[in-house]
Write a protein that holds these residues in place. Structure first.
Motif, PDB file in Angstrom:
ATOM      1  N   PHE A  45       0.656  -1.217  -0.039  1.00 44.74           N
ATOM      2  CA  PHE A  45       0.094   0.017   0.012  1.00 44.74           C
ATOM      3  C   PHE A  45       0.709   1.293  -0.091  1.00 44.74           C
ATOM      4  N   GLY A  46       2.100   1.263   0.114  1.00 44.07           N
ATOM      5  CA  GLY A  46       3.022   2.408   0.229  1.00 44.07           C
ATOM      6  C   GLY A  46       3.008   3.235  -1.027  1.00 44.07           C
ATOM      7  N   SER A  47       2.676   2.829  -2.115  1.00 39.17           N
ATOM      8  CA  SER A  47       2.587   3.530  -3.354  1.00 39.17           C
ATOM      9  C   SER A  47       1.237   4.358  -3.613  1.00 39.17           C
ATOM     10  N   GLY A  48       0.175   4.008  -2.672  1.00 39.31           N
ATOM     11  CA  GLY A  48      -1.216   4.497  -3.341  1.00 39.31           C
ATOM     12  C   GLY A  48      -1.489   5.215  -1.973  1.00 39.31           C
ATOM     13  N   LEU A  49      -2.782   5.724  -2.180  1.00 45.92           N
ATOM     14  CA  LEU A  49      -3.384   6.621  -0.881  1.00 45.92           C
ATOM     15  C   LEU A  49      -2.616   7.858  -0.487  1.00 45.92           C
ATOM     16  N   SER A  50      -2.349   8.737  -1.520  1.00 47.48           N
ATOM     17  CA  SER A  50      -1.196   9.780  -1.354  1.00 47.48           C
ATOM     18  C   SER A  50      -1.611  10.853  -0.524  1.00 47.48           C
ATOM     19  N   ASP A  51      -3.151  10.889  -0.506  1.00 47.60           N
ATOM     20  CA  ASP A  51      -3.740  11.859   0.281  1.00 47.60           C
ATOM     21  C   ASP A  51      -3.827  11.656   1.929  1.00 47.60           C
ATOM     22  N   PHE A  52      -3.335  10.719   2.288  1.00 46.12           N
ATOM     23  CA  PHE A  52      -3.363  10.178   3.543  1.00 46.12           C
ATOM     24  C   PHE A  52      -1.873   9.985   4.143  1.00 46.12           C
ATOM     25  N   ARG A  53      -1.800  10.403   5.389  1.00 44.10           N
ATOM     26  CA  ARG A  53      -0.361   9.636   6.166  1.00 44.10           C
ATOM     27  C   ARG A  53      -0.445   8.322   6.447  1.00 44.10           C
ATOM     28  N   HIS A  54       0.319   7.615   6.218  1.00 42.90           N
ATOM     29  CA  HIS A  54       0.493   6.218   6.180  1.00 42.90           C
ATOM     30  C   HIS A  54       1.237   5.904   7.750  1.00 42.90           C
ATOM     31  N   ILE A  55       0.566   5.091   8.556  1.00 40.48           N
ATOM     32  CA  ILE A  55       1.207   4.376   9.615  1.00 40.48           C
ATOM     33  C   ILE A  55       1.338   3.101   9.553  1.00 40.48           C
ATOM     34  N   TYR A  56       2.750   2.511   9.562  1.00 36.82           N
ATOM     35  CA  TYR A  56       2.875   1.205   9.521  1.00 36.82           C
ATOM     36  C   TYR A  56       3.510   0.719  10.770  1.00 36.82           C
ATOM     37  N   LEU A  57       2.982  -0.384  11.514  1.00 38.45           N
ATOM     38  CA  LEU A  57       3.434  -0.780  12.673  1.00 38.45           C
ATOM     39  C   LEU A  57       3.415  -1.923  12.766  1.00 38.45           C
ATOM     40  N   ASP A  58       4.662  -2.469  13.190  1.00 40.21           N
ATOM     41  CA  ASP A  58       4.898  -3.920  13.609  1.00 40.21           C
ATOM     42  C   ASP A  58       4.323  -4.182  15.111  1.00 40.21           C
ATOM     43  N   LEU A  59       3.477  -4.998  14.968  1.00 44.80           N
ATOM     44  CA  LEU A  59       2.896  -5.529  16.334  1.00 44.80           C
ATOM     45  C   LEU A  59       3.732  -6.030  17.384  1.00 44.80           C
ATOM     46  N   PRO A  60       3.480  -6.210  18.613  1.00 41.65           N
ATOM     47  CA  PRO A  60       4.472  -6.545  19.468  1.00 41.65           C
ATOM     48  C   PRO A  60       4.717  -8.147  19.155  1.00 41.65           C
ATOM     49  N   GLY A  61       6.164  -8.519  19.093  1.00 42.28           N
ATOM     50  CA  GLY A  61       6.396  -9.908  19.062  1.00 42.28           C
ATOM     51  C   GLY A  61       6.520 -10.362  17.460  1.00 42.28           C
ATOM     52  N   PHE A  62       6.540  -9.238  16.559  1.00 45.22           N
ATOM     53  CA  PHE A  62       6.584  -9.330  14.888  1.00 45.22           C
ATOM     54  C   PHE A  62       7.410  -8.164  14.597  1.00 45.22           C
ATOM     55  N   GLY A  63       8.012  -8.604  13.444  1.00 40.29           N
ATOM     56  CA  GLY A  63       9.104  -7.707  12.810  1.00 40.29           C
ATOM     57  C   GLY A  63       9.897  -7.248  13.824  1.00 40.29           C
ATOM     58  N   LYS A  64      10.418  -5.961  14.032  1.00 41.97           N
ATOM     59  CA  LYS A  64      11.273  -5.321  14.875  1.00 41.97           C
ATOM     60  C   LYS A  64      10.695  -4.843  15.970  1.00 41.97           C
TER      61      LYS A  64
END
Length: 241
Positions: A45-64
């Protein structure tokens, strides 16, 4: 990538997140599924919805994002809410895939987007039911040593606390939580999804008072191969505000 440390129930969580289009007024929060990370959501989704601020979160225990606790879905929602409060952000919309869909629903955003959400308990195939019955039969003789032979791919290789968390969330019936969401909701599903079958999407759409269901070609990760189609549908949904 940025890090934010928050405290919940006396425990500290270091959460990893990314923000795109930081100058935009309205925000949309993206929450990944079990065993995934924010990177997959950003890829989609990073390339779309350009009128919005995007917040991408790693939920606890996943990713970093770290986690040493045993949590429930309601804990995940509370931790995510504390994270957003710490950033002084109230997202207009939240988009959640699979497990992330349950968390997003509990946050009660003004607009909700569910991508093959978990939360509807479907009958398990005979093979799975037989495996569970065999594990229960053998558990007194092998205890946790048997776990590695019986756990699903979603639970394999987890630390003990995340395995206990997985058991807390995997078979939750979220139908009442979906029914309690009365704002507009967009439900997107892959027609060949076997992790969360299409019938579950239909049940959610019938349960939510203001939901519409759109079906796409693909499986549980349909939004990766069909991201342009999904983004167009999401943009149309959010433009109706």
């Amino acid at each position: 990538m940025a890090l934010k440390r928050i405290t919940y129930n006396g425990q500290s969580f270091r959460l990893s997140y990314d923000i795109l289009n930081p100058s935009k007024e309205k925000s949309i929060l993206f929450l990944h599924g079990w065993g995934s990370s924010k990177e997959l959501m950003r890829q989609a989704f990073g390339s779309g919805l350009s009128d919005f601020r995007h917040i991408y979160l790693d939920l606890p225990g996943f990713g970093k994002s770290d986690n040493d606790a045993v949590l429930t879905t309601h804990d995940y929602a509370a931790i995510t809410g504390a994270f957003l409060e710490a950033l002084d952000i109230r997202p207009f919309a939240a988009a959640g895939h699979s497990f992330g869909g349950k968390v997003a629903t509990l946050l009660q955003p003004e607009r909700l987007i569910l991508l093959s959400s978990a939360g509807i308990v479907m009958p398990k195939p005979l093979k799975v039911r037989a495996k569970i019955a065999l594990f229960k039969l053998l558990k007194p003789f092998g205890g946790d040593e048997l776990r590695k032979f019986f756990v699903s791919a979603d639970a394999a290789g987890m630390p003990q606390n995340m395995y206990e968390t997985f058991k807390n969330v995997v078979d939750e019936n979220f139908k009442s939580s979906f029914a309690a969401f009365t704002s507009p909701a967009l439900i997107c599903w892959g027609m060949n999804d076997t992790a969360t079958p299409l019938e579950a999407g239909r049940i959610i759409a019938e349960t939510m008072p203001e939901a519409t269901l759109h079906i796409f070609e693909g499986d549980h990760y349909f939004f990766l191969k069909r991201k342009e189609e999904v983004l167009r549908r999401m943009e149309a949904f959010l433009e109706t505000v």
